[in-house]
Scaffold this active site. Structure first.
Site, PDB file in Angstrom:
ATOM      1  N   ASP A 181      27.419  40.076  65.098  1.00 37.32           N
ATOM      2  CA  ASP A 181      27.303  41.049  64.012  1.00 37.32           C
ATOM      3  C   ASP A 181      25.859  41.534  63.969  1.00 37.32           C
ATOM      4  O   ASP A 181      24.986  40.856  63.442  1.00 37.32           O
ATOM      5  CB  ASP A 181      27.716  40.412  62.679  1.00 37.32           C
ATOM      6  CG  ASP A 181      27.604  41.399  61.531  1.00 37.32           C
ATOM      7  OD1 ASP A 181      27.457  42.615  61.794  1.00 37.32           O
ATOM      8  OD2 ASP A 181      27.663  40.958  60.370  1.00 37.32           O
ATOM      9  N   ALA A 182      25.627  42.717  64.573  1.00 37.63           N
ATOM     10  CA  ALA A 182      24.267  43.267  64.640  1.00 37.63           C
ATOM     11  C   ALA A 182      24.220  44.711  64.141  1.00 37.63           C
ATOM     12  O   ALA A 182      23.139  45.245  63.951  1.00 37.63           O
ATOM     13  CB  ALA A 182      23.747  43.187  66.076  1.00 37.63           C
ATOM     14  N   LYS A 183      25.385  45.332  63.950  1.00 39.27           N
ATOM     15  CA  LYS A 183      25.491  46.702  63.419  1.00 39.27           C
ATOM     16  C   LYS A 183      24.531  47.651  64.121  1.00 39.27           C
ATOM     17  O   LYS A 183      23.741  48.351  63.486  1.00 39.27           O
ATOM     18  CB  LYS A 183      25.302  46.708  61.901  1.00 39.27           C
ATOM     19  CG  LYS A 183      26.343  45.836  61.184  1.00 39.27           C
ATOM     20  CD  LYS A 183      26.263  45.917  59.687  1.00 39.27           C
ATOM     21  CE  LYS A 183      27.312  45.067  58.994  1.00 39.27           C
ATOM     22  NZ  LYS A 183      27.101  43.601  59.105  1.00 39.27           N
ATOM     23  N   ARG A 184      24.623  47.700  65.445  1.00 41.58           N
ATOM     24  CA  ARG A 184      23.719  48.537  66.244  1.00 41.58           C
ATOM     25  C   ARG A 184      24.173  49.989  66.281  1.00 41.58           C
ATOM     26  O   ARG A 184      25.284  50.321  65.873  1.00 41.58           O
ATOM     27  CB  ARG A 184      23.633  47.985  67.675  1.00 41.58           C
ATOM     28  CG  ARG A 184      23.050  46.593  67.792  1.00 41.58           C
ATOM     29  CD  ARG A 184      21.746  46.449  67.077  1.00 41.58           C
ATOM     30  NE  ARG A 184      21.045  45.236  67.480  1.00 41.58           N
ATOM     31  CZ  ARG A 184      20.070  44.678  66.783  1.00 41.58           C
ATOM     32  NH1 ARG A 184      19.678  45.188  65.639  1.00 41.58           N
ATOM     33  NH2 ARG A 184      19.471  43.579  67.230  1.00 41.58           N
ATOM     34  N   THR A 244      29.187  44.392  66.477  1.00 42.96           N
ATOM     35  CA  THR A 244      29.442  45.381  65.423  1.00 42.96           C
ATOM     36  C   THR A 244      28.476  46.549  65.597  1.00 42.96           C
ATOM     37  O   THR A 244      27.318  46.376  65.977  1.00 42.96           O
ATOM     38  CB  THR A 244      29.297  44.769  64.010  1.00 42.96           C
ATOM     39  OG1 THR A 244      27.995  44.219  63.860  1.00 42.96           O
ATOM     40  CG2 THR A 244      30.340  43.694  63.772  1.00 42.96           C
TER      41      THR A 244
END
Ligand SMILES: O=C(O)c1cc(=O)[nH]c(=O)n1[C@@H]1O[C@H](COP(=O)(O)O)[C@@H](O)[C@H]1O
Length: 276
Positions: A94-97, A121
């Site tokens: 989960d890094a929302k790049r 993510t």
């Protein structure tokens, strides 16, 4: 080569579970037995993983919870541990790049080569080219934010874009244009079941990552009622704090297992279970 989607489907079936355990270590909440332990973050998460791996469809470590502590090495070792000791359970980082193409290439290398994640993510706000290095990896999962679980999710995601809220435009675009490799998933928060139903209507059986159960108060029955795919799966229902911190005492791993088991069984009670 097994793809992320194949591993996920196999884990759904093998463990009869739609539960994703989120690995969000917070030093102040770790059991007292870890006081003074320089490797506490790794050891805590490893014990949670080993106590729950046969009850989940995936694990989801949250990168900021490690990076803020300078514990990127612990995150690398944790993901390596999952692959070595719990093979077949995929890992979503989960890094929302999401950034311009040249930078996005580096983010993709970070997630897949440095950390060895199976999926990551992603934030779609910058558009398709910002996600292209992830979409191109047919073996990996691209888990794209659509209608998030937080209180301000609607500020932008619900804005009307040509007669349809933005989050539905995202769902349409991903399902019909960005998913050529069949490796896309969408994030839809458990806290907004009617929007979850809208996303399911648009994307067919695409897998949906659903955070917001447990600490954020999402309702399991509503998630299943509004979000399950035609085969009774299609969901990765994520819980972090309610599992990780089920007990602050020495029985934390056993308590995490009990909490995961209870969530798995509650979910399954509301599913159309595949006959096997
Ligand atoms: O992408 C995510 O994982 C995510 C999306 C979202 O809409 N809401 C959300 O809570 N998350 C993440 O899911 C986890 C939820 O944690 P708990 O509320 O403790 O279960 C956190 O790591 C969040 O960063």
């Amino acid at each position: 080569m097994t793809t992320f989607i194949e591993s996920l489907q196999a884990a759904w079936q093998r463990n009869r579970s739609l539960v994703c355990v989120g690995l969000d270590p917070e030093p102040a909440r770790l059991p007292t037995r870890f006081a003074g332990d320089d490797d506490a973050v790794f050891a805590f998460c490893r014990d949670i993983v080993d106590a729950t791996a046969d009850l989940v469809c995936c694990f989801k470590p949250q990168i900021a919870h490690f990076a803020a502590l300078g514990a990127e090495g612990a995150l690398q070792r944790l993901i390596a541990h999952i692959h070595a000791r719990q093979p077949g359970v995929p890992v979503i980082l989960d890094a929302k790049r999401g950034d311009i193409g040249s930078t996005a290439e580096h983010y993709a290398r970070e997630a897949f080569e440095r950390y060895g994640a199976d999926a990551v993510t992603l934030n779609p706000y910058l558009g398709r080219d910002s996600l292209q290095p992830f979409l191109d990896r047919a073996d990996k999962g691209a888990v794209i934010l659509c209608r998030t679980s937080n209180p301000g999710a609607g500020d932008l995601q619900d804005l009307d874009v040509g007669g349809m809220p933005l989050y539905q435009r995202v769902a349409e675009r991903v399902a019909h244009e960005w998913n050529g490799n069949g490796n896309c998933l969408l994030v839809t928060g458990a806290t907004y079941p009617s929007q979850l139903a809208e996303v399911r209507r648009i994307v067919g059986d695409m897998p949906l990552l659903v955070p917001g159960i447990g600490a954020q108060g999402g309702d399991v029955e509503a998630v299943l009622g509004h979000g399950q795919a035609s085969d009774g799966a299609g969901l990765l229902i994520s819980s972090s704090r309610a599992i990780l911190y089920a007990s602050a005492a020495d029985d934390f791993a056993a308590a995490a297992r009990q909490a995961t088991l209870a969530l798995r069984d509650e979910i399954n009670r509301h599913r159309r279970m595949p006959t096997d």
